[in-house]
Enzyme design. Structure first.
Site, mmCIF file in Angstrom:
data_model
loop_
_atom_site.group_PDB
_atom_site.id
_atom_site.type_symbol
_atom_site.label_atom_id
_atom_site.label_comp_id
_atom_site.label_asym_id
_atom_site.label_seq_id
_atom_site.Cartn_x
_atom_site.Cartn_y
_atom_site.Cartn_z
ATOM 1 N N LEU A 209 31.942 -28.422 61.724
ATOM 2 C CA LEU A 209 33.305 -27.884 61.888
ATOM 3 C C LEU A 209 34.172 -28.823 62.729
ATOM 4 C CD1 LEU A 209 32.491 -24.107 62.461
ATOM 5 C CD2 LEU A 209 32.860 -25.321 60.305
ATOM 6 N N GLY B 88 41.547 -25.130 53.018
ATOM 7 C CA GLY B 88 42.447 -26.188 53.448
ATOM 8 C C GLY B 88 43.075 -26.868 52.237
ATOM 9 N N SER C 163 38.396 -34.652 58.102
ATOM 10 C CA SER C 163 37.347 -34.291 57.147
ATOM 11 C C SER C 163 35.990 -34.503 57.799
ATOM 12 C CB SER C 163 37.462 -35.196 55.913
ATOM 13 O OG SER C 163 36.244 -35.236 55.202
ATOM 14 N N SER C 164 35.013 -33.687 57.401
ATOM 15 C CA SER C 164 33.655 -33.852 57.965
ATOM 16 C C SER C 164 33.108 -35.231 57.637
ATOM 17 C CB SER C 164 32.711 -32.800 57.394
ATOM 18 O OG SER C 164 33.239 -31.521 57.602
ATOM 19 N N MET D 143 31.118 -25.713 55.020
ATOM 20 C CA MET D 143 29.776 -26.295 54.929
ATOM 21 C C MET D 143 29.347 -26.784 56.319
ATOM 22 S SD MET D 143 29.407 -28.006 51.221
ATOM 23 C CE MET D 143 30.156 -29.565 51.588
ATOM 24 N N GLY E 222 40.309 -29.091 61.432
ATOM 25 C CA GLY E 222 40.805 -28.465 60.197
ATOM 26 C C GLY E 222 40.238 -27.050 60.050
ATOM 27 N N HIS E 223 38.918 -26.909 60.284
ATOM 28 C CA HIS E 223 38.305 -25.579 60.190
ATOM 29 C C HIS E 223 38.867 -24.658 61.281
ATOM 30 C CE1 HIS E 223 34.979 -28.130 58.402
ATOM 31 N NE2 HIS E 223 35.259 -27.283 57.435
ATOM 32 N N GLN F 195 26.886 -28.214 44.738
ATOM 33 C CA GLN F 195 28.149 -28.939 44.565
ATOM 34 C C GLN F 195 28.010 -30.424 44.870
ATOM 35 O OE1 GLN F 195 30.107 -26.319 47.627
ATOM 36 N NE2 GLN F 195 31.207 -28.186 48.111
ATOM 37 N N GLN G 9 40.296 -28.035 44.638
ATOM 38 C CA GLN G 9 39.448 -26.877 44.935
ATOM 39 C C GLN G 9 40.300 -25.628 45.171
ATOM 40 O OE1 GLN G 9 35.819 -26.793 47.606
ATOM 41 N NE2 GLN G 9 37.307 -26.145 49.117
HETATM 42 O O1 PAF Z 1 35.377 -26.916 51.063
HETATM 43 C C1 PAF Z 1 34.183 -26.733 51.355
HETATM 44 O O2 PAF Z 1 33.761 -26.934 52.491
HETATM 45 C C2 PAF Z 1 33.234 -26.218 50.295
HETATM 46 O O3 PAF Z 1 33.541 -26.736 49.045
HETATM 47 C C3 PAF Z 1 33.147 -24.692 50.242
HETATM 48 C C4 PAF Z 1 34.471 -24.070 49.836
HETATM 49 C C5 PAF Z 1 32.724 -24.138 51.591
HETATM 50 C C6 PAF Z 1 32.115 -24.241 49.206
HETATM 51 O O4 PAF Z 1 30.848 -24.690 49.530
#
Ligand code: PAF
Length: 285
Positions: free
Chosen positions: A33, A147, A185-186, A30, A36-37, A61, A153
């Protein structure tokens, strides 16, 4: 690096590469970044020839009253990180491109959605499952990377991919932590310095659960109590839940006798934080 905004163009690009036998990795994000990303992208580059990062703040979400409006959005900085990490395509669609007028489908995995995070974020996982399915259909990647910090998730997506026999391998990568233990985390950037200090109690509580197990505690109730006791020592933190669960089904356990996941969620000010730690107890001990 190409920035693609249209789902149709992304699918054409992926189809062409697929026909040429190029192995494609997808890292769904999302945006905002962070390290972690970056670790997911690096992992993707190890096993894939071409890497796509999707960057989409998925409104479906977020519940009402959650942080959709203030979720950090910074395409330029994200694009520069992706370029540095050798990403081939950054997919940055609009809401209309993902959910065009008339969009009426949703994907859900009820048995893995209602517990833990689901108790506090009712339609969250349906939103996640829907957008991830859409991304998987568009890119048809060989590998998709998530992650481990978002443990529930990752379990849910693995289930979804298996149930729908999608031809993608789900790769779950280790949580990246700050040197003091806070999971990256963001949402950490919302924390004031005082709240950031308080947030450390989450990883501390999970470690207390882990050390209880290591010291021989087998009753899940007592392991949970050990985690909650530590979390409650921090006056700025409110506990949403701590759980001792089966790592595949996420069902609560009564005894810790095999692979187990300890899950936790707290709120510090307006920021909600989640984390987890895996426990390995040799069967029968
Ligand atoms: O983990 C996230 O950043 C979000 O839930 C994802 C998997 C990109 C779906 O929008």
């Amino acid at each position: 690096m190409r920035i693609i905004r249209s789902p149709r163009l992304l699918a054409q690009w992926a189809d062409r590469l697929g026909r040429e036998g190029v192995r494609i990795g997808l890292v769904p994000t999302m945006g905002a970044l962070h390290a972690g990303h970056a670790s997911l992208i690096r992992r993707a580059r190890l096993t894939c020839d071409a890497v796509v990062v999707s960057l989409y703040v998925n409104p479906r979400q977020f519940g009402s009253g959650e942080d959709l409006g203030r979720y950090p959005r910074r395409l330029r900085a994200d694009a520069s990180l992706c370029r540095q990490e050798g990403v081939d395509v950054l997919f940055a669609p609009s809401d209309e491109a993902i959910y065009p007028p008339g969009f009426a489908t949703s994907v859900s995995v009820p048995s893995l959605s209602w517990r833990w995070e689901g108790q506090f974020r009712r339609s969250h996982f349906e939103g996640v499952a829907t957008v991830v399915t859409k991304l998987l259909c568009l890119v048809r990647p060989d590998d998709v990377f998530f992650g481990r910090k978002d443990y529930q998730q990752s379990v849910l997506i693995s289930r979804l991919v298996a149930d729908l026999t999608l031809r993608t391998r789900v790769v779950v990568c280790p949580t990246i932590r700050e040197p003091d233990g806070l999971a990256v985390s963001s949402r950490n950037e919302y924390l004031s310095p005082r709240h950031r200090q308080a947030a450390l109690v989450l990883s501390r509580a999970l470690r207390a659960g882990l050390s209880a197990v290591r010291q021989g505690v087998r009753e899940a109730r007592l392991v949970r109590q050990a985690m909650v006791r530590v979390a409650r020592q921090e006056p700025l933190a409110r506990v949403d839940y701590f759980a001792v669960a089966d790592p595949d089904t996420l069902e609560p356990l009564t005894r810790v006798t095999g692979p187990t996941i300890l899950l936790g969620a707290i709120r510090v000010g307006r920021v909600r934080l989640i984390d987890n730690v895996a426990v390995r107890v040799p069967r029968g001990r």
